[in-house]
Design a protein around this motif. Sequence first.
Motif, mmCIF file in Angstrom:
data_model
loop_
_atom_site.group_PDB
_atom_site.id
_atom_site.type_symbol
_atom_site.label_atom_id
_atom_site.label_comp_id
_atom_site.label_asym_id
_atom_site.label_seq_id
_atom_site.Cartn_x
_atom_site.Cartn_y
_atom_site.Cartn_z
ATOM 1 N N ILE A 209 -1.499 -2.949 0.606
ATOM 2 C CA ILE A 209 -0.603 -2.724 1.744
ATOM 3 C C ILE A 209 0.559 -1.845 1.302
ATOM 4 O O ILE A 209 1.103 -1.999 0.208
ATOM 5 C CB ILE A 209 -0.088 -4.060 2.305
ATOM 6 N N SER A 210 0.920 -0.914 2.147
ATOM 7 C CA SER A 210 2.051 -0.022 1.898
ATOM 8 C C SER A 210 2.986 -0.077 3.101
ATOM 9 O O SER A 210 2.506 -0.122 4.242
ATOM 10 C CB SER A 210 1.540 1.405 1.696
ATOM 11 N N PRO A 211 4.313 -0.087 2.856
ATOM 12 C CA PRO A 211 4.997 0.006 1.565
ATOM 13 C C PRO A 211 5.090 -1.341 0.852
ATOM 14 O O PRO A 211 5.064 -2.388 1.486
ATOM 15 C CB PRO A 211 6.390 0.506 1.952
ATOM 16 N N ILE A 212 5.207 -1.266 -0.485
ATOM 17 C CA ILE A 212 5.470 -2.438 -1.301
ATOM 18 C C ILE A 212 6.959 -2.456 -1.617
ATOM 19 O O ILE A 212 7.502 -1.463 -2.119
ATOM 20 C CB ILE A 212 4.655 -2.404 -2.606
ATOM 21 N N ALA A 213 7.632 -3.554 -1.320
ATOM 22 C CA ALA A 213 9.069 -3.674 -1.578
ATOM 23 C C ALA A 213 9.285 -4.380 -2.911
ATOM 24 O O ALA A 213 8.702 -5.446 -3.160
ATOM 25 C CB ALA A 213 9.744 -4.443 -0.450
ATOM 26 N N ILE A 214 10.111 -3.783 -3.783
ATOM 27 C CA ILE A 214 10.409 -4.392 -5.078
ATOM 28 C C ILE A 214 11.924 -4.462 -5.253
ATOM 29 O O ILE A 214 12.653 -3.579 -4.797
ATOM 30 C CB ILE A 214 9.767 -3.605 -6.241
ATOM 31 N N PRO A 215 12.428 -5.512 -5.924
ATOM 32 C CA PRO A 215 13.876 -5.629 -6.140
ATOM 33 C C PRO A 215 14.363 -4.658 -7.207
ATOM 34 O O PRO A 215 13.637 -4.351 -8.158
ATOM 35 C CB PRO A 215 14.037 -7.080 -6.587
ATOM 36 N N VAL A 216 15.570 -4.180 -7.046
ATOM 37 C CA VAL A 216 16.125 -3.198 -7.975
ATOM 38 C C VAL A 216 16.299 -3.823 -9.362
ATOM 39 O O VAL A 216 16.691 -4.979 -9.506
ATOM 40 C CB VAL A 216 17.468 -2.652 -7.449
ATOM 41 N N GLY A 217 15.955 -3.036 -10.394
ATOM 42 C CA GLY A 217 16.244 -3.422 -11.766
ATOM 43 C C GLY A 217 15.360 -4.492 -12.370
ATOM 44 O O GLY A 217 15.610 -4.952 -13.485
ATOM 45 N N VAL A 218 14.288 -4.903 -11.678
ATOM 46 C CA VAL A 218 13.404 -5.957 -12.183
ATOM 47 C C VAL A 218 12.012 -5.365 -12.390
ATOM 48 O O VAL A 218 11.413 -4.829 -11.459
ATOM 49 C CB VAL A 218 13.320 -7.144 -11.205
ATOM 50 N N VAL A 219 11.504 -5.434 -13.605
ATOM 51 C CA VAL A 219 10.194 -4.879 -13.890
ATOM 52 C C VAL A 219 9.136 -5.601 -13.051
ATOM 53 O O VAL A 219 9.162 -6.824 -12.921
ATOM 54 C CB VAL A 219 9.859 -4.954 -15.395
ATOM 55 N N GLN A 220 8.225 -4.817 -12.458
ATOM 56 C CA GLN A 220 7.181 -5.362 -11.598
ATOM 57 C C GLN A 220 5.810 -5.000 -12.162
ATOM 58 O O GLN A 220 5.598 -3.876 -12.638
ATOM 59 C CB GLN A 220 7.296 -4.780 -10.185
ATOM 60 N N TYR A 221 4.884 -5.944 -12.083
ATOM 61 C CA TYR A 221 3.501 -5.728 -12.504
ATOM 62 C C TYR A 221 2.629 -5.882 -11.262
ATOM 63 O O TYR A 221 2.465 -6.995 -10.746
ATOM 64 C CB TYR A 221 3.097 -6.716 -13.590
ATOM 65 N N ILE A 222 2.091 -4.787 -10.779
ATOM 66 C CA ILE A 222 1.325 -4.779 -9.543
ATOM 67 C C ILE A 222 -0.144 -4.580 -9.884
ATOM 68 O O ILE A 222 -0.540 -3.519 -10.391
ATOM 69 C CB ILE A 222 1.818 -3.668 -8.594
ATOM 70 N N GLN A 223 -0.949 -5.595 -9.618
ATOM 71 C CA GLN A 223 -2.378 -5.526 -9.903
ATOM 72 C C GLN A 223 -3.101 -4.872 -8.738
ATOM 73 O O GLN A 223 -2.964 -5.289 -7.593
ATOM 74 C CB GLN A 223 -2.952 -6.919 -10.147
ATOM 75 N N ILE A 224 -3.862 -3.829 -9.019
ATOM 76 C CA ILE A 224 -4.622 -3.128 -7.993
ATOM 77 C C ILE A 224 -5.948 -3.858 -7.789
ATOM 78 O O ILE A 224 -6.761 -3.951 -8.720
ATOM 79 C CB ILE A 224 -4.888 -1.663 -8.387
ATOM 80 N N PRO A 225 -6.216 -4.396 -6.582
ATOM 81 C CA PRO A 225 -7.487 -5.096 -6.362
ATOM 82 C C PRO A 225 -8.639 -4.111 -6.191
ATOM 83 O O PRO A 225 -8.549 -3.164 -5.413
ATOM 84 C CB PRO A 225 -7.230 -5.877 -5.070
ATOM 85 N N ASP A 275 15.735 3.561 -3.100
ATOM 86 C CA ASP A 275 14.812 4.598 -3.562
ATOM 87 C C ASP A 275 13.435 4.366 -2.940
ATOM 88 O O ASP A 275 13.018 3.224 -2.699
ATOM 89 C CB ASP A 275 14.676 4.573 -5.088
ATOM 90 N N TRP A 276 12.740 5.471 -2.693
ATOM 91 C CA TRP A 276 11.361 5.435 -2.180
ATOM 92 C C TRP A 276 10.495 6.296 -3.089
ATOM 93 O O TRP A 276 10.877 7.416 -3.437
ATOM 94 C CB TRP A 276 11.286 5.964 -0.757
ATOM 95 N N TYR A 277 9.325 5.779 -3.462
ATOM 96 C CA TYR A 277 8.397 6.504 -4.313
ATOM 97 C C TYR A 277 6.992 6.442 -3.716
ATOM 98 O O TYR A 277 6.615 5.444 -3.100
ATOM 99 C CB TYR A 277 8.364 5.898 -5.719
ATOM 100 N N ALA A 278 6.228 7.510 -3.917
ATOM 101 C CA ALA A 278 4.809 7.510 -3.559
ATOM 102 C C ALA A 278 3.988 7.388 -4.843
ATOM 103 O O ALA A 278 4.203 8.138 -5.801
ATOM 104 C CB ALA A 278 4.435 8.783 -2.818
ATOM 105 N N VAL A 279 3.061 6.437 -4.860
ATOM 106 C CA VAL A 279 2.184 6.208 -6.011
ATOM 107 C C VAL A 279 0.809 6.770 -5.677
ATOM 108 O O VAL A 279 0.220 6.418 -4.647
ATOM 109 C CB VAL A 279 2.077 4.710 -6.337
ATOM 110 N N ALA A 280 0.294 7.644 -6.539
ATOM 111 C CA ALA A 280 -1.029 8.256 -6.331
ATOM 112 C C ALA A 280 -1.930 7.895 -7.509
ATOM 113 O O ALA A 280 -1.686 8.323 -8.647
ATOM 114 C CB ALA A 280 -0.902 9.762 -6.191
ATOM 115 N N LEU A 303 3.294 3.546 -0.883
ATOM 116 C CA LEU A 303 4.730 3.707 -1.076
ATOM 117 C C LEU A 303 5.332 2.496 -1.780
ATOM 118 O O LEU A 303 4.878 1.367 -1.593
ATOM 119 C CB LEU A 303 5.432 3.894 0.266
ATOM 120 N N ILE A 304 6.368 2.760 -2.571
ATOM 121 C CA ILE A 304 7.195 1.720 -3.173
ATOM 122 C C ILE A 304 8.616 1.887 -2.629
ATOM 123 O O ILE A 304 9.176 2.992 -2.664
ATOM 124 C CB ILE A 304 7.233 1.846 -4.705
#
Length: 456
Positions: A209-225, A275-280, A303-304
Amino acid sequence: MGMCPGTTGVTTMFPSSHILRALADEDRLGSYYFLMTVTSAPVIIFLLLNVFTHVNSSHFEGGTITYKIYSFNSSYAQVLITQTYIYSSAITCTNAMIASQSPIVDLSTRGDFNISLICVANCTTSGGYTPILHTGYCTDLSAALAISVTQRSDLETLSIGSYFQVAFQQSSWRSLTNGGSFWSVACTISLILRPDGLTLNTPPVATLISPIAIPVGVVQYIQIPTIDADNDDVRCRFATGAQECADVCPPASLPSGTTISTDCTLTITGAQANDWYAVALQIEDFWDTTTNTAFSNVPLQFLIHVYATPSPCLIRPYLYGNFTAGECVGVQVGQPFTMTLFSINYCQSSGYNILDIATLSFPIVTKTTIAPLNSTVSYVTLTWVPAALQVGSQVMCSVAVDDQSQQSNQYCVTFTVGASSVPSCPGETIATTTTTSTSTTSTSTSTTSVTTVTVL
């Protein structure tokens, strides 16, 4: 409009197609024309820009393309190509459109209106491929996430041995922290026989699902199904080059230190709120862990969004369902399948509520209105009757969102659809048989056990 004193002439209007194209690329569509006055004196040209509509078309939020072999013989294969795209809610979807799979979504005021999925590489070996439109039918919507999801599937008859790349290319992404507005979502299609010399390859299926919301300054590990019907070794990598990622090619498009592992875990840390980022990404399948030549690759773009840590409640919702996250479930064509998704709200005592449990699915999954189970848990129920064209692999993802715009974990389940029975999933142990024989002599008795395990 008056003419200069002493002049005579004819006023002519004509479309300015090159201006229309340039402005469409910037996603502003309207009525553009020149007003020319031709006189006996030197020609004077007045440019009149008459815009009766002005649409900021930063509506694209990601998507994926995959395919599967529907049938084949020694010369040709029928290939089902499936495109799934996520748009902002400026693209209208309704529950009625999801249930009826009609009408097709309206992109008539957007820069990608009537854009096709075209061949972009190795087109001389495309096996008779003809471009297909990208515009699809609604499968999901979420007001809380402000997204609409579309999907379409098209059958193409292609020659055995075909190998080429198709892409959906246009603009615009929303305004991004790094990267431009143009996208290219590219899929490599291969009808080359696998090493066994008997079968054609089926590529992986992946979605988020896009966008994925992540908190600032916290490393995130997103597993791609992902799921691969052939049980191949599936690996992820960043997209590269204009054909695969256009203006959003990693790593330059992402925060410093962002990585994707071959086992499909994205590691990312948002440096600044808003901030907004596109992940490809490209997801590839290999014969086994020792080979380095991919059979095919499919795209996944999303999107992130980096958000400021909310106050006073910092705990995100937690989402779970009837199955373990990442589990593969076998289902059968024509047999109704139902599952329930539950979201725990840890911020209820602070006055916050779960607004939605959003889904990214496929036709036709119906979802009930979100309802409370108790003071902290909300739920929705999903119902799906698999269709014949859905035989093979499917992935469904979901996420809960509260009224602080905090998202839960993404909860994803993969499905294997069987035509006439409930199938086992790729790589699943489907039978364990133990045969025991006993022999007896006058002096001793011996027992021998043989265990046979069948794996798809």
